[in-house]
Enzyme design. Structure first.
Site, PDB file in Angstrom:
ATOM      1  N   GLY A   1      26.422 104.787 103.137  1.00 29.44           N
ATOM      2  CA  GLY A   1      25.256 104.668 102.172  1.00 29.44           C
ATOM      3  C   GLY A   1      25.944 105.046 100.966  1.00 29.44           C
ATOM      4  N   HIS A   2      25.414 104.539  99.769  1.00 29.64           N
ATOM      5  CA  HIS A   2      25.692 104.898  98.475  1.00 29.64           C
ATOM      6  C   HIS A   2      25.098 106.061  97.785  1.00 29.64           C
ATOM      7  CE1 HIS A   2      28.040 101.229  98.144  1.00 29.64           C
ATOM      8  NE2 HIS A   2      26.988 100.759  98.941  1.00 29.64           N
ATOM      9  N   MET A   3      25.709 107.081  97.147  1.00 30.91           N
ATOM     10  CA  MET A   3      25.061 108.024  96.518  1.00 30.91           C
ATOM     11  C   MET A   3      24.646 107.610  95.084  1.00 30.91           C
ATOM     12  SD  MET A   3      25.248 111.174  98.209  1.00 30.91           S
ATOM     13  CE  MET A   3      24.203 110.125  99.219  1.00 30.91           C
TER      14      MET A   3
ATOM     15  N   ALA B   1      30.769 101.721  92.406  1.00 33.08           N
ATOM     16  CA  ALA B   1      29.998 102.437  93.465  1.00 33.08           C
ATOM     17  C   ALA B   1      30.239 102.303  94.779  1.00 33.08           C
ATOM     18  CB  ALA B   1      28.477 102.008  93.118  1.00 33.08           C
ATOM     19  N   TYR B   2      31.479 101.223  95.072  1.00 32.91           N
ATOM     20  CA  TYR B   2      31.848 101.031  96.386  1.00 32.91           C
ATOM     21  C   TYR B   2      32.967 101.941  96.745  1.00 32.91           C
ATOM     22  CZ  TYR B   2      28.660  97.294  97.254  1.00 32.91           C
ATOM     23  OH  TYR B   2      27.439  96.723  97.268  1.00 32.91           O
TER      24      TYR B   2
END
Lengths: 379, 379
Positions: B215-217, B233-234
């Site tokens: 999951g992305h913060m 963001a990855y």
């Protein structure tokens, strides 16, 4: 006297005073930054960026000289002892003859300015104090989380777990051989640390009715030479929940072993800290589990590590590292300390820390020296 | 022309050039430190100590003026937007008339120097870039552990757990309303982060055959306006193991809610991070338990927090904070987001972080605004 001569004199005095002004300003900035560095570990860690920003007139062509010079002055002034392999000194091959001349000129000028401005800025710290953070942290910061500087150790605080990440000490034989004339009274309770907010700190009530007692990361027994330093080891930030049986036997012997090494080799640097090791539940299913105590949910570590870096006072060979990992349970008190010897890479992996700034590890990965058998006889 | 006049002229030009030299040196140091600050969060955090050390001639009598002035220049240049209650501007009551004159004189002189030296040091960053760290971290650093700066977020990395401590974003409506012309290709695998040593980083193999997905913060959906920011963001440092059901429903709705607020109020600051909450085992016996995945022992958090700080573009009242805590398990997808609202002090307690630099919290502890019901309709 002709007007031309006067104009030329004005120009010369103007240019020279311009340079002197810049040098004075730079020198005073350097000195103030260095005096801030004594107590502020973050400024100390940023020193390269700051010093290169203070390079004279900000020209990048002088950057090389300045960084070499400041690097040299750091290793000369701030890193005493046998710093071969760790000195940040200049590489003669990378500095040209002109740079050498500039370097010499600037060093001479700065000496003169230093002499001139002694009366202007008298808040410079004496040489001994300048070594404080740099002397303790000679082998680098394992992590940068919430660092606090004390008289005899530097500590990184884990606010989530209410215990230290790591504590770094520089144990010297001078302090072990003398003893403060005043009586060293062990305080009845651990001392609250005002530098850490109360919400992130443990207190005595957290330790009540639990299976663990408070253990010291930096041992107060290393600082019997000074009652102030002795009491500082009783601050709550230096306390961690430890099994009573472990504290009284194996951990005590490990601390004795550190003191023996310090007496033998002059001084040792010691990193101590907690570890939270995963346990296997089922195949491919691991989990970390640890107890928390009291209202402040103080974490009880599953293991402790101690890394000892020794260097010989009379022999400037590369320092040698030893790493120990001890489980936080009752351990048979007659076990050989050598059975707890551990690979420093494993400690780094599970503690999430990096010792000796990473880079110089190749030079340090020498076979570890087995602890002497004398620690068994002391029991 | 008499000799006396010539000597006097020399002296005057000398003194004035001395002062100009010091000012030029100081100004260039300031500018270089500021350009370092753009990318180095530690230098940014130490800025007060550094700037007060650069005070002209190092005299403590000028310290007050200088710190007031630098404080002002920071708030003016580095903290854009509605910074009432957070501006570090000078307090008029604490500055005397003479100080005002000195301040004015120095500001004018520095402007002139700035104009003169533009040709000397052209590595100054444009105004927009100077805002980078300061703009994202307007409400302070919750912790100082291993901070990394990216294009669209600032991240503190927990090397022990191989996930972030916290991620701070500044979500702006401009970026949400536009879309990069290039196709935004979601990468097949998360991207390794070269800033973090491989031993302290997760990789794709750790996520194989587990109950959790990445999951992305910082959500990539907030950065569709720029494909570079989108891909950032990855990176693995921004990835955390999360329950698939949570990621697709409640967490997705919470991220949508953040974007809605950003569109409504112009910009919001968001702190996101993992939590490890203790569970009760027996009476007075609590413990923390969490899974670790793969060879790198990547920690699976028990909960996640998200703190949203909003400020109205047109209304410079105090910002309002909202805190959410979501358990890392499957949660009924129709639950009201408001049921996850949480006291920010509880988040601070269990995450070991401090939001809004602690001091200004009294001003911010206003009753939280309940999330709008529109997020339910988006589902």
């Amino acid at each position: 006297m002709s007007t031309y001569v006067a104009v030329a004199l004005c120009a010369i005095s103007g240019v020279s005073c311009f340079i002197i002004g810049a040098l004075v300003q730079q020198h005073l900035s350097f000195r103030k930054i260095k005096s801030v560095m004594v107590t502020d570990p973050y400024v100390y860690q940023c020193r390269r960026q700051i010093f290169s920003s203070l390079a004279m007139f900000g020209r990048s062509s002088e950057k090389l000289t300045t960084s070499a010079e400041t690097g040299h002055s750091i290793s000369g002034e701030l890193e005493p002892g046998n710093s071969r392999g760790f000195s940040e000194g200049q590489d003669p091959g990378s500095v040209s003859t002109f740079d050498h001349f500039v370097l010499w000129g600037r060093t001479t000028a700065q000496k003169a300015i230093s002499y001139m401005t002694l009366s202007v800025a008298q808040n410079g710290h004496p040489q001994e104090k300048l070594e404080h953070v740099a002397g303790i942290m000679k082998y680098g910061f394992p992590g940068m989380d919430d660092i606090h500087v004390y008289k005899n150790f530097v500590l990184s605080y884990d606010r989530r777990n209410r215990i230290a990440h790591w504590v770094c000490e520089h144990v010297r034989d001078e302090c072990l051989m003398s003893r403060d004339q005043r009586t060293l009274n062990k305080p009845n309770a651990y001392i609250a640390d005002t530098a850490i907010p109360a919400t992130f700190s443990a207190n005595m009530r957290d330790f009540k009715n639990t299976d663990w007692v408070g253990g010291h990361m930096a041992s107060p027994q290393n600082y019997k030479c000074d009652s102030v330093k002795f009491l500082e080891a009783y601050k709550f930030s230096n306390i961690v929940p430890i099994n009573r049986g472990l504290k009284n036997h194996i951990w005590f012997r490990l601390e004795n072993y550190v003191r023996e090494m310090a007496l033998e080799y002059g001084s040792v640097h010691v990193y101590t800290g907690p570890m939270f090791m995963p346990q296997r539940i089922t195949f491919r299913n691991w989990s970390v589990r640890y107890h928390v105590m009291g209202m402040n949910t103080v974490a009880v570590p599953t293991h402790f590590f101690k890394i000892i870096i020794r260097e010989d006072r009379f022999n400037s060979e590369l320092p040698i590292m030893e790493g120990y990992v001890v489980p936080n349970t009752y351990v048979d008190k007659d076990m050989d300390l050598r059975s707890f010897l551990s690979d420093i890479r494993d400690i780094e992996h599970f503690a999430g820390l990096k010792f000796c700034d990473g880079q110089q590890r190749d030079q340090l990965d020498l076979p570890v020296r087995a602890p002497s058998m004398s620690d068994l006889q002391n029991d």
